[in-house]
Design a protein around this motif. Sequence first.
Motif, PDB file in Angstrom:
ATOM      1  N   LYS A  83      27.242 -65.958 -80.847  1.00  0.00           N
ATOM      2  CA  LYS A  83      26.873 -65.472 -82.180  1.00  0.00           C
ATOM      3  C   LYS A  83      27.231 -63.998 -82.380  1.00  0.00           C
ATOM      4  O   LYS A  83      26.989 -63.437 -83.450  1.00  0.00           O
ATOM      5  CB  LYS A  83      25.363 -65.654 -82.395  1.00  0.00           C
ATOM      6  N   GLY A  84      27.783 -63.376 -81.324  1.00  0.00           N
ATOM      7  CA  GLY A  84      28.174 -61.976 -81.446  1.00  0.00           C
ATOM      8  C   GLY A  84      27.020 -60.997 -81.367  1.00  0.00           C
ATOM      9  O   GLY A  84      27.132 -59.855 -81.826  1.00  0.00           O
ATOM     10  N   PHE A 125      18.829 -63.667 -89.943  1.00  0.00           N
ATOM     11  CA  PHE A 125      19.515 -63.984 -88.699  1.00  0.00           C
ATOM     12  C   PHE A 125      18.773 -63.356 -87.518  1.00  0.00           C
ATOM     13  O   PHE A 125      18.340 -62.202 -87.590  1.00  0.00           O
ATOM     14  CB  PHE A 125      20.954 -63.467 -88.741  1.00  0.00           C
ATOM     15  N   PRO A 126      18.627 -64.105 -86.413  1.00  0.00           N
ATOM     16  CA  PRO A 126      17.954 -63.552 -85.237  1.00  0.00           C
ATOM     17  C   PRO A 126      18.701 -62.331 -84.711  1.00  0.00           C
ATOM     18  O   PRO A 126      19.935 -62.290 -84.737  1.00  0.00           O
ATOM     19  CB  PRO A 126      18.000 -64.705 -84.223  1.00  0.00           C
ATOM     20  N   ASN A 127      17.954 -61.340 -84.241  1.00  0.00           N
ATOM     21  CA  ASN A 127      18.569 -60.197 -83.585  1.00  0.00           C
ATOM     22  C   ASN A 127      18.347 -60.289 -82.083  1.00  0.00           C
ATOM     23  O   ASN A 127      17.812 -61.287 -81.578  1.00  0.00           O
ATOM     24  CB  ASN A 127      18.025 -58.882 -84.164  1.00  0.00           C
ATOM     25  N   THR A 149      20.397 -69.957 -74.099  1.00  0.00           N
ATOM     26  CA  THR A 149      20.112 -68.976 -75.147  1.00  0.00           C
ATOM     27  C   THR A 149      20.898 -67.697 -74.899  1.00  0.00           C
ATOM     28  O   THR A 149      21.416 -67.074 -75.836  1.00  0.00           O
ATOM     29  CB  THR A 149      18.602 -68.680 -75.189  1.00  0.00           C
ATOM     30  N   TRP A 150      21.005 -67.314 -73.630  1.00  0.00           N
ATOM     31  CA  TRP A 150      21.786 -66.129 -73.245  1.00  0.00           C
ATOM     32  C   TRP A 150      23.253 -66.299 -73.671  1.00  0.00           C
ATOM     33  O   TRP A 150      23.855 -65.382 -74.235  1.00  0.00           O
ATOM     34  CB  TRP A 150      21.674 -65.927 -71.737  1.00  0.00           C
ATOM     35  N   GLU A 151      23.796 -67.471 -73.427  1.00  0.00           N
ATOM     36  CA  GLU A 151      25.187 -67.739 -73.808  1.00  0.00           C
ATOM     37  C   GLU A 151      25.345 -67.824 -75.327  1.00  0.00           C
ATOM     38  O   GLU A 151      26.388 -67.423 -75.872  1.00  0.00           O
ATOM     39  CB  GLU A 151      25.661 -69.045 -73.155  1.00  0.00           C
ATOM     40  N   GLU A 152      24.323 -68.336 -76.002  1.00  0.00           N
ATOM     41  CA  GLU A 152      24.383 -68.424 -77.463  1.00  0.00           C
ATOM     42  C   GLU A 152      24.479 -67.036 -78.094  1.00  0.00           C
ATOM     43  O   GLU A 152      25.144 -66.849 -79.116  1.00  0.00           O
ATOM     44  CB  GLU A 152      23.152 -69.160 -78.000  1.00  0.00           C
TER      45      GLU A 152
END
Length: 506
Positions: free
Chosen positions: A318-319, A286-288, A311-314
């Motif tokens: 994704k927490g 998972f991306p960090n 991407t900022w909102e994603e």
Amino acid sequence: MSSSVVRRIRILNLTRKPKPDSNISIALLHTTVPSPPPDLSNPTPLDPLISDAVSILTHHRSKSRWSTLRSLHPSGFTPTQFSEITLRLRNNPHLSLRFFLFTRRYSLCPHDISSCSTLVHILARSRLKSHARDAIRLALRLADEETETERVSKVFRSLIKSYNRCGSAPFVFDLLIKSCLDSKEIDGAVMVMKKLRTKGINLQISTCNALISEVSRRRGASNGYKLYREVFCLDDIKVDVTEKFVVRIKPNVNTFNLMMVSFYREGETENVERIWREMEEEVGCFPNAYSYSVLMETYCARGMMSEAEKTWEEMKLKGVDHDVVAYNTMIGGLCSNLEVTKAKELFREMGLKGIKCTSLTYQHLVKGYCKAGDVDSAMVVYRDMKRKGFEAEGLTVEALVEGLCDSDKHRALEAAEIVKDAVRESEFYPSRKCYELLITRLCEEGKMERALNIQAEMVGRGFKPSQETYKAFIDGYGTVGDEETSALLAIEMAESLKLRAGEEEV
């Protein structure tokens, strides 16, 4: 009845498949079955010198053992004797290391690859990794082969040969690869990786990442990516029969991060997105926050701010918490694309969340305001930055100087003071462009004495006066009414131009 049971048990044991053990992969590297390790609890060495040395090292006090060794064995030890002695000290690795350093200091052993390998194994099994890597680097230097790959191969074979006898740990080969990378022997490191991989022996993920990173840095991101696919067997490369016993190592988030950074640095932003997609497809990876920052930086560099904001909102969805790197990335991107108002909002949000700003945060804002033509706001941020104890880098100082000099408020003196402070406090070295801009603006404002001081400093830094510098002084002295000095400078400029033309012809 009992004999029947015994027969069935024997038949069962003969037909039962052997369980895989930790030594199977190492054993398969040998062409012959390795001999079992010696009984070190009750050694019976043939050479009495070995038992004497072991006795002295283990039973004498630390202050007397070394002088006793030198007096009893003034001619020292052969590499084989050193290895045998060290093997019998393997449960005391620190003593083994001190014995090695002792023989090196007093030239009591002509160490070779074999004796170094023994020490490497003993240090590795006790997790003395940095000392083990030092011993590996020495072994690489002692290898007398002509090519890099041959040297590494020779050390590798020596480590394989002595592996089981020393009761070593598998990650000794990780240490070999990392030592090769320390010595810039990339081909050798890749060779070791390939040999281990064909036998189904896994490297640690940190070693795989270090190898891919070094290849990417020195030979390009594309070659790093090819090696990544080979390391993790992504192209259906066949492995040895031990494959059924081996759990395949998988790339982790750091693997993908380093490849994205490598492609980004080379300007191949499309490949950054490709690596991102591969990371999303990798099961359990998972991306960090750093992964998202690299992707946002890629979008910002291409002016795709809407994608960066998505991407900022994603990250929120994704927490994944926005850390200081993510904030700096977005603030820098917004400032570069003249969206300073949004950048300032994120700056305030950092404060509300208790995330401490860094020097980079302030520098992004200073350059952003200067680029947008709001030098007053840039100065407010710059002063706040100085109060917080941060120093500005050269590009930030020069952006501020350019903003002040190009403003309509005659602020060249203010810009000159900023340069003076930066030179004194942070060893800032102005460029020719910065010097010439200051001189030009100071001359336009009639501040001739200060312009002369700047010009003297400029010459002291090795920059010869250019035609633009002469013209600035000629016009400046003409503006303040000193026609005589202006005329003399015009003559000096003409002579200087002739002299330079002559030097260029020669």
